[in-house]
Design a protein around this motif. Structure first.
Motif, PDB file in Angstrom:
ATOM      1  N   VAL A  56       0.862  -1.185   0.000  1.00  0.00           N
ATOM      2  CA  VAL A  56       0.000   0.000   0.000  1.00  0.00           C
ATOM      3  C   VAL A  56       0.900   1.237   0.000  1.00  0.00           C
ATOM      4  N   VAL A  57       0.839   2.007  -1.076  1.00  0.00           N
ATOM      5  CA  VAL A  57       1.617   3.239  -1.212  1.00  0.00           C
ATOM      6  C   VAL A  57       0.667   4.409  -0.982  1.00  0.00           C
ATOM      7  N   SER A  58       0.990   5.240  -0.007  1.00  0.00           N
ATOM      8  CA  SER A  58       0.103   6.353   0.334  1.00  0.00           C
ATOM      9  C   SER A  58       0.624   7.673  -0.192  1.00  0.00           C
ATOM     10  N   SER A  59      -0.282   8.618  -0.400  1.00  0.00           N
ATOM     11  CA  SER A  59       0.103   9.995  -0.700  1.00  0.00           C
ATOM     12  C   SER A  59       0.529  10.650   0.616  1.00  0.00           C
ATOM     13  N   PRO A  69      -7.136  11.316   2.659  1.00  0.00           N
ATOM     14  CA  PRO A  69      -5.962  10.549   2.211  1.00  0.00           C
ATOM     15  C   PRO A  69      -6.284   9.663   1.000  1.00  0.00           C
ATOM     16  N   GLN A  70      -5.234   9.316   0.279  1.00  0.00           N
ATOM     17  CA  GLN A  70      -5.356   8.380  -0.845  1.00  0.00           C
ATOM     18  C   GLN A  70      -4.216   7.376  -0.768  1.00  0.00           C
ATOM     19  N   SER A  71      -4.449   6.205  -1.347  1.00  0.00           N
ATOM     20  CA  SER A  71      -3.374   5.217  -1.420  1.00  0.00           C
ATOM     21  C   SER A  71      -3.627   4.285  -2.591  1.00  0.00           C
ATOM     22  N   ILE A  72      -2.541   3.705  -3.101  1.00  0.00           N
ATOM     23  CA  ILE A  72      -2.654   2.674  -4.135  1.00  0.00           C
ATOM     24  C   ILE A  72      -2.231   1.350  -3.532  1.00  0.00           C
ATOM     25  N   THR A  73      -3.138   0.364  -3.631  1.00  0.00           N
ATOM     26  CA  THR A  73      -2.858  -0.997  -3.170  1.00  0.00           C
ATOM     27  C   THR A  73      -2.545  -1.859  -4.387  1.00  0.00           C
ATOM     28  N   THR A  74      -1.485  -2.656  -4.283  1.00  0.00           N
ATOM     29  CA  THR A  74      -1.149  -3.633  -5.322  1.00  0.00           C
ATOM     30  C   THR A  74      -1.169  -5.017  -4.697  1.00  0.00           C
ATOM     31  N   ILE A  75      -2.119  -5.837  -5.133  1.00  0.00           N
ATOM     32  CA  ILE A  75      -2.207  -7.215  -4.625  1.00  0.00           C
ATOM     33  C   ILE A  75      -1.608  -8.146  -5.668  1.00  0.00           C
ATOM     34  N   GLN A  76      -0.639  -8.962  -5.246  1.00  0.00           N
ATOM     35  CA  GLN A  76      -0.024  -9.921  -6.164  1.00  0.00           C
ATOM     36  C   GLN A  76      -1.013 -11.042  -6.481  1.00  0.00           C
ATOM     37  N   PRO A  77      -0.861 -11.640  -7.676  1.00  0.00           N
ATOM     38  CA  PRO A  77      -1.706 -12.804  -7.973  1.00  0.00           C
ATOM     39  C   PRO A  77      -1.220 -13.998  -7.165  1.00  0.00           C
ATOM     40  N   GLY A  78      -2.139 -14.808  -6.683  1.00  0.00           N
ATOM     41  CA  GLY A  78      -1.744 -15.993  -5.929  1.00  0.00           C
ATOM     42  C   GLY A  78      -2.943 -16.693  -5.338  1.00  0.00           C
ATOM     43  N   HIS A 136     -14.700  -4.005   4.302  1.00  0.00           N
ATOM     44  CA  HIS A 136     -14.283  -4.202   2.918  1.00  0.00           C
ATOM     45  C   HIS A 136     -12.937  -4.899   2.828  1.00  0.00           C
ATOM     46  N   ARG A 137     -12.866  -5.774   1.830  1.00  0.00           N
ATOM     47  CA  ARG A 137     -11.652  -6.543   1.528  1.00  0.00           C
ATOM     48  C   ARG A 137     -11.498  -6.561   0.014  1.00  0.00           C
ATOM     49  N   SER A 138     -10.247  -6.453  -0.453  1.00  0.00           N
ATOM     50  CA  SER A 138      -9.985  -6.534  -1.886  1.00  0.00           C
ATOM     51  C   SER A 138      -9.315  -7.860  -2.215  1.00  0.00           C
ATOM     52  N   VAL A 139      -9.641  -8.406  -3.393  1.00  0.00           N
ATOM     53  CA  VAL A 139      -9.168  -9.724  -3.800  1.00  0.00           C
ATOM     54  C   VAL A 139      -8.625  -9.641  -5.225  1.00  0.00           C
ATOM     55  N   ASN A 140      -7.471 -10.252  -5.467  1.00  0.00           N
ATOM     56  CA  ASN A 140      -6.958 -10.358  -6.829  1.00  0.00           C
ATOM     57  C   ASN A 140      -7.462 -11.662  -7.425  1.00  0.00           C
ATOM     58  N   ASP A 143      -4.418 -13.093 -13.029  1.00  0.00           N
ATOM     59  CA  ASP A 143      -3.086 -13.691 -13.093  1.00  0.00           C
ATOM     60  C   ASP A 143      -1.981 -12.648 -13.079  1.00  0.00           C
ATOM     61  N   GLU A 144      -2.360 -11.377 -12.959  1.00  0.00           N
ATOM     62  CA  GLU A 144      -1.371 -10.301 -12.906  1.00  0.00           C
ATOM     63  C   GLU A 144      -1.682  -9.443 -11.677  1.00  0.00           C
ATOM     64  N   PRO A 145      -0.781  -8.523 -11.277  1.00  0.00           N
ATOM     65  CA  PRO A 145      -1.063  -7.696 -10.107  1.00  0.00           C
ATOM     66  C   PRO A 145      -2.357  -6.896 -10.295  1.00  0.00           C
ATOM     67  N   TYR A 146      -3.155  -6.831  -9.251  1.00  0.00           N
ATOM     68  CA  TYR A 146      -4.382  -6.021  -9.250  1.00  0.00           C
ATOM     69  C   TYR A 146      -4.090  -4.755  -8.446  1.00  0.00           C
ATOM     70  N   LYS A 147      -4.337  -3.597  -9.080  1.00  0.00           N
ATOM     71  CA  LYS A 147      -4.029  -2.309  -8.449  1.00  0.00           C
ATOM     72  C   LYS A 147      -5.268  -1.433  -8.416  1.00  0.00           C
ATOM     73  N   PHE A 148      -5.438  -0.736  -7.305  1.00  0.00           N
ATOM     74  CA  PHE A 148      -6.552   0.218  -7.218  1.00  0.00           C
ATOM     75  C   PHE A 148      -6.154   1.400  -6.343  1.00  0.00           C
ATOM     76  N   LEU A 149      -6.799   2.519  -6.633  1.00  0.00           N
ATOM     77  CA  LEU A 149      -6.643   3.725  -5.825  1.00  0.00           C
ATOM     78  C   LEU A 149      -7.780   3.779  -4.818  1.00  0.00           C
ATOM     79  N   ALA A 150      -7.464   4.056  -3.565  1.00  0.00           N
ATOM     80  CA  ALA A 150      -8.479   4.256  -2.527  1.00  0.00           C
ATOM     81  C   ALA A 150      -8.454   5.714  -2.080  1.00  0.00           C
ATOM     82  N   VAL A 151      -9.631   6.295  -1.887  1.00  0.00           N
ATOM     83  CA  VAL A 151      -9.757   7.654  -1.350  1.00  0.00           C
ATOM     84  C   VAL A 151     -10.736   7.586  -0.186  1.00  0.00           C
TER      85      VAL A 151
END
Ligand code: S6P
Ligand code: ZN
Length: 187
Positions: A56-59, A69-78, A136-140, A143-151
């Motif tokens: 999770v990368v935050s501003s 605040p905002q952040s980008i979450t990157t969930i690896q595939p698995g 709330h929970r996010s799920v990938n 087969d590739e990284p799933y990325k989203f911006l949260a605000v």
């Protein structure tokens, strides 16, 4: 600390970074204790390299009242025993709405209010709305990284214990035969 001044955010080329950037959080498999249905498979994954599940990368906007605040979450595939890799999931102790914007890959936004569970399919360009009071929970699911911006409101906070206690209503699994997404009752 001085008040935050107006600023613009630039997405990195791969949509995984923010400029300017605040803190970076790394969640490994060992940080997800008690969340996957198969505890033995989880423990094996921890012993076998303890992989990074998401970051999770935050501003630079702080999580304090009145800020946004905002952040980008990157969930690896698995998969862990057939269950798609996911975030811990949380409630906001001070119930407030939040929006997610899909940036890359294919994911899902699982919402649970303690009685009803909802699944929002997330892909680039989709905005998912999280109403106040829905965990709330996010799920990938790809087969590739799933990325989203949260605000989200800076006063919302994070309650992770609620999800450990109540679950999320549904689990996202990859069907053994078809390989498709299979949403099954929490157990
Ligand atoms: C914050 C927002 C996201 C999540 C992030 C990681 O309100 O919902 O930035 O914090 O996706 O998930 P989690 O459940 O580990 O905080
Ligand atoms: Zn949240």
């Amino acid at each position: 600390t001085p008040p935050i001044q107006p600023f613009a955010i630039t997405f990195g080329a791969d949509n995984a970074t923010l400029e300017p950037q605040g803190q970076v959080l790394t969640r490994r498999m060992s940080d997800l204790e008690g969340l996957f249905a198969d505890a033995d498979a989880w423990a094996r994954a921890v012993a076998d390299g303890d992989p990074v599940v998401y970051t999770v990368v935050s501003s630079p906007v702080p999580e304090v009242p009145r800020e946004l605040p905002q952040s980008i979450t990157t969930i690896q595939p698995g998969l862990t025993a057939g269950e798609f890799w996911m975030t811990k999931g949380h409630q906001h102790p001070d119930p407030q709405g939040e929006i997610y914007l899909g940036l890359a890959g294919h994911g899902g936004l699982l919402l649970f209010d303690g009685e009803r569970a909802e699944w929002l399919d997330m892909s680039p360009g989709v905005i998912g709305y999280i109403p106040p009071g829905w965990a709330h929970r996010s799920v990938n699911v790809g087969d590739e990284p799933y990325k989203f911006l949260a605000v989200y409101p800076g006063s919302a906070g994070h309650d992770y214990g609620w999800v450990l206690e109540h679950g999320m209503g549904l689990r996202a699994r990859r069907a053994a035969d078809s390989g498709d997404l299979d949403l099954v009752p929490f157990g």
